[in-house]
Design an enzyme around this catalytic site. Structure first.
Site, PDB file in Angstrom:
ATOM      1  N   LYS A 173       0.864  -1.186   0.000  1.00 36.20           N
ATOM      2  CA  LYS A 173       0.000   0.000   0.000  1.00 36.20           C
ATOM      3  C   LYS A 173       0.897   1.230   0.000  1.00 36.20           C
ATOM      4  CE  LYS A 173      -1.469   2.848   2.982  1.00 36.20           C
ATOM      5  NZ  LYS A 173      -1.480   4.118   2.194  1.00 36.20           N
ATOM      6  N   GLY A 204      -4.702   2.950  -1.365  1.00 37.40           N
ATOM      7  CA  GLY A 204      -5.672   3.219  -0.315  1.00 37.40           C
ATOM      8  C   GLY A 204      -5.115   4.155   0.730  1.00 37.40           C
ATOM      9  N   GLY A 206      -4.878   5.049   5.127  1.00 32.84           N
ATOM     10  CA  GLY A 206      -4.528   4.276   6.314  1.00 32.84           C
ATOM     11  C   GLY A 206      -5.690   3.504   6.884  1.00 32.84           C
ATOM     12  N   GLY A 208      -8.587   2.521   5.300  1.00 33.31           N
ATOM     13  CA  GLY A 208      -9.206   1.527   4.434  1.00 33.31           C
ATOM     14  C   GLY A 208      -8.335   0.342   4.101  1.00 33.31           C
ATOM     15  N   GLU A 248      10.544   1.952   9.991  1.00 30.25           N
ATOM     16  CA  GLU A 248      11.545   2.966   9.666  1.00 30.25           C
ATOM     17  C   GLU A 248      10.806   4.297   9.760  1.00 30.25           C
ATOM     18  OE1 GLU A 248      13.611   5.649   8.780  1.00 30.25           O
ATOM     19  OE2 GLU A 248      13.025   5.289   6.699  1.00 30.25           O
ATOM     20  N   CYS A 281      13.818  11.866   6.213  1.00 31.36           N
ATOM     21  CA  CYS A 281      13.887  11.535   7.637  1.00 31.36           C
ATOM     22  C   CYS A 281      15.308  11.596   8.170  1.00 31.36           C
ATOM     23  CB  CYS A 281      13.275  10.159   7.885  1.00 31.36           C
ATOM     24  SG  CYS A 281      13.961   8.848   6.851  1.00 31.36           S
ATOM     25  N   GLU A 381      10.347  16.862  14.376  1.00 29.43           N
ATOM     26  CA  GLU A 381      10.719  16.685  12.978  1.00 29.43           C
ATOM     27  C   GLU A 381       9.829  17.584  12.127  1.00 29.43           C
ATOM     28  OE1 GLU A 381      11.748  12.987  10.035  1.00 29.43           O
ATOM     29  OE2 GLU A 381       9.838  12.892  11.093  1.00 29.43           O
TER      30      GLU A 381
END
Length: 478
Positions: A173, A204, A206, A208, A248, A281, A381
């Site tokens: 996904k 999709g 998160g 669904g 991660e 990140c 962040e």
């Protein structure tokens, strides 16, 4: 406008159980550039079932045959790399040169790195401590993969080929903000002839798809790259079935610049912070500078920010593009305002769009000086081109500040003193430490500690993430 409403399940492009359109927004124009369909639990169940059916055959395929499929993927990817760069530029705002030379190139490099690593993995070997003692490394099973928008194909290719090499099957996904590169990757996998059901793609959100994968009883592992907040939610959902969770997550990297740093250290650090419009990140977003060179460093960072041009992702040239979405734009703007309210000294950039822009999610490369430990902009962040500069007097003080966040992904050190480099490498609390902007080397694992998660992606470690270890006695020599 592109239309990609179908999902890739069991080796075929299939219609969703129920069409639920979602527009993909071009962040340079704020206009739709594509439309996808958001999947449901029904679509997710179908993809998981396909992966489960394919698992016995794929897991028993000899590693050399699995590698051959991945080699074919690399060959096709290289041929279609310009297409990959084009869709990345469109969906997440990476300027043309960056999309081709960094984003799309990273995907190819990851696939090639997987091939090299897979040839090194010993899937079974003697233990050597007793006669007949043996170790088997076997695929964990069906893997649910959830990937982000900031380095989309790079993150996907740190998962998909590595799980394939391990003998796992999977359901991917991608982020609904940047799904087009994963659709193209599915086309590449299909063209490579990877057996049906080994790789499945369901677009999709998160709720669904992501949540369904995380809690699904027929999914043996979740591999997630994204925010720490979402990583916590996924871990909780996965706990019910005790599946392996590989995370991660975010980072708040410290870049410690000593007075004896090699020439150009400050400029390189500021540029690294602004690259990808700060949406990395592992960006060195906190620059800790030894006090004797601090004032000079602030001036260099200011000049670097002001020399960093901003432009459309559809233009050629060396510039940074927009943030990925309105939501991300609003978040970064709010944090810049927070830095001003906290009393940090704004030396470059600031709130609002750059001059000449009244549309698109463009932001001004921003530098704050005299940031103090504990300020929100020092702890949070930001995920935008915002650099926080902090002076320090001693090595111990620098270590305390660097380790003073809950994150632990990448820290950076700039010094000509080799003994100091080694000391700091041991004492910095992070999964990665980069010295003097030197690369960590081909096959080095990527991952962190603390709120940065504990995954290790890339190299041999990236394949071992998807393997279970079985110990056997009285193994007969073959």
């Amino acid at each position: 406008m592109r239309e990609h409403r179908q999902f890739y399940i069991d080796g075929q492009w299939v219609d969703p159980a129920k069409t639920r359109d979602c527009e993909v927004i071009d962040p340079s124009t704020e206009e739709p550039c594509a439309v996808i369909s958001l999947g449901s639990a029904v679509d997710t169940d179908a993809a998981v079932a396909a992966a489960r059916r394919a698992l016995p055959g794929w897991s028993e395929t000899p590693p050399a045959e699995r590698i051959a499929y991945i080699e074919k993927m690399a060959e096709i990817y290289e041929r279609r790399i310009d297409e990959m760069a084009e869709v990345i530029s469109m969906e997440m705002g990476a300027p043309k040169a960056w999309a081709r030379g960094a984003q799309a190139a990273a995907g190819l490099g990851n696939i090639q790195g997987c091939i090299a690593a897979a040839r090194q993995v010993q899937f079974d070997h003697p233990l050597g401590t007793a006669e007949g003692a043996h170790i088997l490394k076997e695929p964990i099973g069906v893997v649910g993969m959830i990937t982000p928008w900031n380095w989309p194909v790079s993150q996907t290719t740190l998962k998909v080929p590595f799980a394939m090499a391990a003998g796992c099957t999977m359901v991917l996904k991608p982020s609904e903000f940047a799904p087009l590169d994963s659709i193209l990757l599915a086309e590449i996998i299909d063209e490579a002839g990877v057996p049906a059901g080994v790789f499945n793609l369901v677009n999709g959100d998160g709720e669904g798809v992501g949540a369904v994968l995380s809690a699904h009883p027929d999914v043996d592992m979740i591999s997630f790259t994204g925010s720490t907040r979402a990583g916590k939610a996924i871990s909780k959902a996965a706990a019910e079935t005790l599946k392996r969770v590989s995370l991660e997550l975010g980072g708040k990297g410290a870049n410690i610049v000593f007075a004896d740093a090699p020439e150009g250290a400050v400029k390189k650090g500021a540029r690294a912070c602004f690259n990808n419009t700060g949406q990395s990140c592992n960006a060195p977003t906190r620059m800790l500078v030894e006090r004797p060179i601090y004032d000079e460093a602030v001036e260099i960072a200011r000049e670097t920010a002001e020399a960093t041009t901003v432009g459309s992702a559809h233009e050629d040239g060396r510039h940074i593009g927009p943030l990925v979405s309105e939501r991300q734009f609003d978040r970064v703007q709010a944090l810049i305002e927070t830095g001003i309210a906290e009393g940090a000294r704004l030396v470059a950039g600031g709130p609002g769009r750059p001059e000449g822009f009244n549309r698109g999610f463009f932001v001004r490369p921003t530098v704050f000086a005299d940031v103090t430990p504990g300020m929100e902009i020092e702890q949070t962040e930001i995920f935008g081109p915002v650099l926080s500069m902090i002076p320090f007097d001693t090595e111990e003080e620098a270590l305390e500040i660097a380790n003073g966040t809950a994150y632990g992904l990448t820290n950076y050190v700039q010094t000509s003193d080799p003994a100091r480099r080694n000391r700091l490498a041991r004492r910095l609390r992070s999964g990665m430490v980069e010295m003097n902007y030197k690369p960590r080397g081909a096959g080095a694992p990527f991952g962190g500690v603390g709120l940065s998660g504990r995954a290790r992606e890339g190299g041999v470690w990236g394949i071992e993430e998807y393997l279970e270890v079985k110990s056997v006695s009285d193994w007969a020599a073959e």
